[in-house]
Every structure is written in C-alpha cells, then in structure tokens.
Write a protein that holds these residues in place. Structure first.
Motif, PDB file in Angstrom:
ATOM      1  N   ILE A  38     -73.679-108.142 -21.689  1.00  0.00           N
ATOM      2  CA  ILE A  38     -72.361-108.714 -21.893  1.00  0.00           C
ATOM      3  C   ILE A  38     -72.488-110.214 -22.147  1.00  0.00           C
ATOM      4  O   ILE A  38     -71.642-110.956 -23.120  1.00  0.00           O
ATOM      5  N   ALA A  39     -73.066-110.774 -21.228  1.00  0.00           N
ATOM      6  CA  ALA A  39     -73.449-112.216 -21.351  1.00  0.00           C
ATOM      7  C   ALA A  39     -73.872-112.471 -22.621  1.00  0.00           C
ATOM      8  O   ALA A  39     -73.585-113.624 -23.362  1.00  0.00           O
ATOM      9  N   ALA A  40     -74.824-111.874 -23.333  1.00  0.00           N
ATOM     10  CA  ALA A  40     -75.638-112.054 -24.450  1.00  0.00           C
ATOM     11  C   ALA A  40     -74.539-112.037 -25.530  1.00  0.00           C
ATOM     12  O   ALA A  40     -74.610-113.115 -26.585  1.00  0.00           O
ATOM     13  N   VAL A  41     -73.403-111.095 -25.526  1.00  0.00           N
ATOM     14  CA  VAL A  41     -72.454-111.085 -26.637  1.00  0.00           C
ATOM     15  C   VAL A  41     -71.487-112.323 -26.601  1.00  0.00           C
ATOM     16  O   VAL A  41     -71.197-112.770 -27.670  1.00  0.00           O
ATOM     17  N   HIS A  42     -71.231-112.680 -25.370  1.00  0.00           N
ATOM     18  CA  HIS A  42     -70.453-113.976 -25.283  1.00  0.00           C
ATOM     19  C   HIS A  42     -71.266-115.142 -25.729  1.00  0.00           C
ATOM     20  O   HIS A  42     -70.774-115.780 -26.738  1.00  0.00           O
ATOM     21  N   ALA A  43     -72.463-115.179 -25.628  1.00  0.00           N
ATOM     22  CA  ALA A  43     -73.325-116.090 -26.090  1.00  0.00           C
ATOM     23  C   ALA A  43     -73.571-116.350 -27.367  1.00  0.00           C
ATOM     24  O   ALA A  43     -73.588-117.267 -27.997  1.00  0.00           O
ATOM     25  N   GLU A  44     -73.436-115.090 -28.262  1.00  0.00           N
ATOM     26  CA  GLU A  44     -73.516-115.164 -29.619  1.00  0.00           C
ATOM     27  C   GLU A  44     -72.520-115.472 -30.461  1.00  0.00           C
ATOM     28  O   GLU A  44     -72.419-115.870 -31.588  1.00  0.00           O
ATOM     29  N   ALA A  45     -71.242-115.566 -29.713  1.00  0.00           N
ATOM     30  CA  ALA A  45     -70.060-115.968 -30.378  1.00  0.00           C
ATOM     31  C   ALA A  45     -69.909-117.495 -30.525  1.00  0.00           C
ATOM     32  O   ALA A  45     -69.984-118.295 -29.490  1.00  0.00           O
ATOM     33  N   ALA A  46     -69.792-117.877 -31.733  1.00  0.00           N
ATOM     34  CA  ALA A  46     -69.763-119.393 -31.861  1.00  0.00           C
ATOM     35  C   ALA A  46     -68.647-119.962 -31.400  1.00  0.00           C
ATOM     36  O   ALA A  46     -68.496-121.120 -30.921  1.00  0.00           O
ATOM     37  N   THR A  47     -67.555-119.445 -31.253  1.00  0.00           N
ATOM     38  CA  THR A  47     -66.120-119.864 -30.655  1.00  0.00           C
ATOM     39  C   THR A  47     -65.642-118.661 -29.774  1.00  0.00           C
ATOM     40  O   THR A  47     -66.110-117.546 -30.096  1.00  0.00           O
ATOM     41  N   ALA A  48     -64.860-118.973 -29.065  1.00  0.00           N
ATOM     42  CA  ALA A  48     -64.330-117.729 -28.357  1.00  0.00           C
ATOM     43  C   ALA A  48     -63.683-116.863 -29.099  1.00  0.00           C
ATOM     44  O   ALA A  48     -63.622-115.783 -28.763  1.00  0.00           O
TER      45      ALA A  48
END
Lengths: 414, 120
Positions: free
Chosen positions: A296-306
């Motif tokens: 889940i943290a990785a999915v957040h990390a891979e988004a350039a913006t929120a």
C-alpha cells in the motif's frame, strides 16, 4: 576512526559479543551487564587510542574479565563458592585468537527471540532489544523514551529478571513457537520504528534516531532470515514510511497530511529500495500483513501527485489486509480509501460499525477519518464537530493542533 | 499523570500511628513503581496557605493575590507521573494511594500530551 564509526561498529558487535558470553557462561543477566560495561569502555577508549586489531575479541575479553571480577567479588563478599567461577582461569588474561569462534548470526537471532519473550510487556521487550541487540546504552534508551535513566535501568533489570524467572533459554524456539516469536520480534522492531518516526523534531531528536536503529536491526534480521517474506515486508514498510520524513512536518513542526505533502521532498532512494523489496518478496512469499502494508505504501509512493494515486489498487490491498489481519484500524484506513473510489458516503458507511467496537468507539482516529469524509461530503457542521471530537480525544500535541486547524477552517471560509 | 487532591491539613488530625502508616503506604507504592520501571517523577506541593494566584486584572494587566485559585474543600496537593502499559493500570495505582484508600481525597488520572504524532 570517528566517534560515529566507532559507535556503529560497537552496535554491530554488541549482539555477537553477548552471544559468545551467553553461550560460554549461560547467565544472560550477568553477561548482559558485563557486555554493556565492555561497550562503555570501548566507547571511551577507542576514539582516542584507536580501534584494536580484533575489536570483537577485545570486547569478549573485557566483558569476560568484568564477568569474572563480578563473580570473584561476589564470592569474596558472600564467602561462598561460585559454581562456574571461571571455567578457564587463564582465559580472561589472554585474548582468544580472532578466528576462534566465527561470529554467528544465530546468536543475534537467539538474542532477539530471548528479548521478545512472551513473559515480557511490550515496553520491556523494546527496552531489552535496544540494549542487548542494538547495543544502545541505558542512557540513550531513556533519552529516546523520555523517561529518567533510573527508570529505564530498572525496566531493563526487571525484564532480565523476568526472562530468567521464566526459565527462558538462549536457544532457537521450537518450530511450533518460532512463528509466534518471530511475529513478536517484528512487532517490537515496528514499535521502535514508530516511536522514532512519530517524533517530530527539536527536543524529540533523540527519539528520531530510533527509526535508524529499527531499520538497521530490520536489515540485520533480513540478512539472517532472507527467506521470510514478512521480514522483507517490514523492512520495506519502514523504508517507504521513513521516506516521507522530510515532508511530513511543516516549518513550524505542524503535521502535513499525506495528500498535501511536497512529494519532491520524499526520499527517492528509500522508496526505490522499499518498492523493490516488497515487489520481489510478493513474487515468492505468501502475502502477510507487513508485505501488504508495504505494498500500500508503495502504491502511494509511485504516485507523482496525490491526484495520481491508484486508489482502486489500494482498496483491493486493504481487502487483502482485512482478510489477513482483521482489526478495526485496518477498517478505518480501508474506509478512507473506499471514499476515494466510491465517494465519501461509501466510506462513512464502512465506519459505522466501528462505533460499536470498544477498541475504536472513542479513538481519535475514528473521529478524524469521519471528519475528513464528512468534509468531503460537504457536511461542514458535522465535519467540524467530528474534528473537534478527535482533537479532544488525541494525546498528541501536533495531531491536536492539526485537527483544531481543520475545524477552524470549516468555521470560517464559507 | 496522577493528580492528588486532598483536604489541606488533614494530616494534622491524624494520630502518630495513622500518620506513620500513611507514609509507609506511600513508600511501599513508590518502591514498587521504582522497581517496576513505571515511575517517571512526582512532586508534593506546600500547604495551600503558601499559594499565590496570578490572574488577569479587570482593567488589563495582571493582579496577584494570596491564596488558591479554587475555593474548594479539596486542594491540589501534588502529582505523580507514571509510564504504564494501560490507563487501567494507572487507575489501579491511583486507587491504592492513601488519600483515596483512607477517604481523605481523590486522584485524577490524566494522560500527558506528547510531542509525537502521525500525519493523517
């Protein structure tokens, strides 16, 4: 060698030296004290006089000497025979050759399992792990946990007594116990990490160092147990969380929510390592809670913006997590993610049952998530009331400040 | 934090034995908290007769008066800070404090705010 390098070396050697002593003499309690004294002696001498050729042997020798001194003085004091006085009287005077005993990762593992013994409370497990495996001094641990040194010293002493009283042995737990004990070890490292990560700055700097210590110990554990997916998952989760550190607080120390963080300030190296770790682990390991949280943290990390966040994937991962480790805190996070996919009302519906669960009914996080979803739904008055309820329920000053600010915004900018 | 509220001067009404017993009970609890590694600190406060109260003055500025802020039978007498696993454990310690055990006062158990927090 710099003080810092000496410190790092000592922390790496601490569990190895303790392992050697406990294997030779048993008596975890006394050995742990002796190693602590040897570490202090090294920390004061090595930076000025240089590091000895065989630092590990040096520490083993000094610690053994302390141990035998302790036994001799005890014998003199009480005038009684000490059963194991010194098995090799000459031993203390001569350093063993550096290759006599190869340092064994098993010792570190056994120590971790011993320090996370079920007879101990979580805070005792944490303190003992940091000292016996992390090689931190009592003073350092006390500073990090904001308690007087005497209190921490007593806590560690009590923990060692409990372990001895429980008859715990310096050995690998049985296959039946191993999983439970490993989960306890992972939980302790996670607690240490969190303690450091949630600390803000300034006066809390000593606590912030705990994240580095937790990551170091998790790396060590990963080296010792390369085939355990959850160990990899925990390390990945730590790295991916720690990557936000620079962005999670504003100039005044105020908390910045994930959606509003400046992502250019996230630590790319930590993210790359964390993403690679969890992605790789999930290819061969049955998914466990730490791996899924890291994913889940990785999915957040891979988004350039929120706005680029792949919420669908996050919702799917929360469903997996809710199956693996059902608990109301997971439901809470799941509701926040569902709101981003199916709208705030759908998220609010998921929160409703948590009011009846005593673990979350009065928890500030439930009120905070509810407030956020009500705000998204446009129910300003209810949202404001929920923010204020959350502010009253938290025991964290930065969280209270953040929640009060959110409430105040809803009162003014119509 | 355990906040101790009791009737000022109640000790004056006790016999020497009662007084020694109460001091003994405090010692026992303090020793236990020290040994368990739960004791963080604490202070006892002087008699409320020595209190000065500083408040905003009606016409701006401040005024300082002798005597306590609250006109109540029980006054704040001291505090104890403990680091416990659960709020229930803190309440259990409070219940054994002599002021409660002997009906001379009450203890408030209140969480201490921390500087740490997670982003929401």
């Amino acid at each position: 060698m710099t003080d810092r390098a000496v410190e790092d070396l000592l922390r790496a050697l601490a569990p190895q030296v303790l392992g050697v002593l406990v294997r030779r003499h048993g008596q975890f309690y006394a050995c742990e004290d002796a190693v602590q004294e040897a570490l202090l002696a090294a920390a004061t001498q090595w930076p000025g006089q240089g590091v000895p050729d065989h630092p590990r042997s040096w520490l083993v020798t000094v610690a053994t000497r302390r141990l035998t001194d302790e036994w001799r003085s005890e014998r003199a004091r009480r005038d009684r025979e000490v059963a194991v006085a010194v098995r090799e009287p000459a031993y203390a005077a001569v350093a063993p050759p550096a290759d006599e005993e190869t340092p064994s990762g098993d010792d570190t593992l056994k120590l971790l399992f011993l320090c996370c013994h079920p007879a101990l409370t979580a805070s005792a497990q944490v303190a003992l792990t940091l000292r016996a495996v992390g090689g931190l001094s009592t003073a350092e641990i006390a500073r990090a946990y904001l308690v007087p040194e005497a209190t921490m010293s007593q806590r560690i002493r009590r923990a060692k007594q409990r372990i001895e009283a429980a008859g715990a042995r310096f050995a690998m737990p049985s296959a039946a116990d191993r999983d439970t004990r490993l989960r306890a070890v992972l939980h302790v490292l996670y607690l240490v990490f969190n303690e450091g990560y949630t600390a803000s700055s300034g006066a809390e700097l000593h606590r912030a160092e705990l994240t580095g210590e937790a990551i170091r110990l998790a790396r060590e554990l990963r080296r010792l147990l390369p085939d355990d997916g959850e160990v990899a998952g925990l390390l990945a989760l730590m790295l991916l969380t720690d990557a936000h550190r620079a962005a999670r607080t504003g100039p005044g120390g105020e908390l910045v929510p994930l959606a509003e963080q400046d992502r250019t300030r996230w630590d790319r190296a930590e993210i790359a390592e964390g993403v690679a770790l969890v992605t790789e682990a999930l290819t061969w390991s049955a998914p466990g809670p730490y791996q899924v949280q890291a994913a889940i943290a990785a999915v957040h990390a891979e988004a350039a913006t929120a706005a680029d966040t792949d919420w669908r994937q996050i919702v799917a991962l929360y469903r997996v997590l809710a199956r693996l480790a059902p608990n109301p805190m997971v439901t809470l996070n799941q509701a926040a993610a569902v709101a981003m996919v199916d709208g705030p009302r759908a998220g609010l519906a998921l929160l409703a049952p948590l009011d009846a669960d005593e673990r979350t009914a009065n928890h500030h996080r439930l009120a905070a998530v509810r407030a956020h979803l009500l705000e998204l739904a446009g129910d300003r008055d209810e949202a404001r009331a929920a923010y204020l309820a959350a502010a009253r329920a938290t025991t964290s000053l930065p969280e209270r400040h953040y929640l009060e600010v959110r409430a105040a915004r809803l009162a003014t900018d119509r | 934090m355990l906040l101790i509220w009791n009737r000022p001067g109640f000790v004056e009404e006790l016999s020497e034995d009662e007084r020694n017993a109460i001091f003994g009970e405090v010692d026992v609890i303090m020793k236990e908290l020290t040994e368990s590694g739960e004791l963080v600190g604490g202070e006892a406060l002087a008699h409320p007769a020595q209190t000065r109260t500083v408040r905003p003055a009606a016409g701006g500025g401040t005024e300082i008066t002798d005597g306590p802020f609250l006109e109540s039978k029980e006054q704040f007498a001291g505090y104890l800070t403990v680091d416990c696993e659960t709020p229930e454990r803190a309440a259990e310690i409070a219940a054994r404090w002599p002021d409660v055990a002997h009906g001379m006062g009450v203890l408030e158990v209140r969480p201490v705010m921390e500087q740490a927090g997670t982003e929401m």
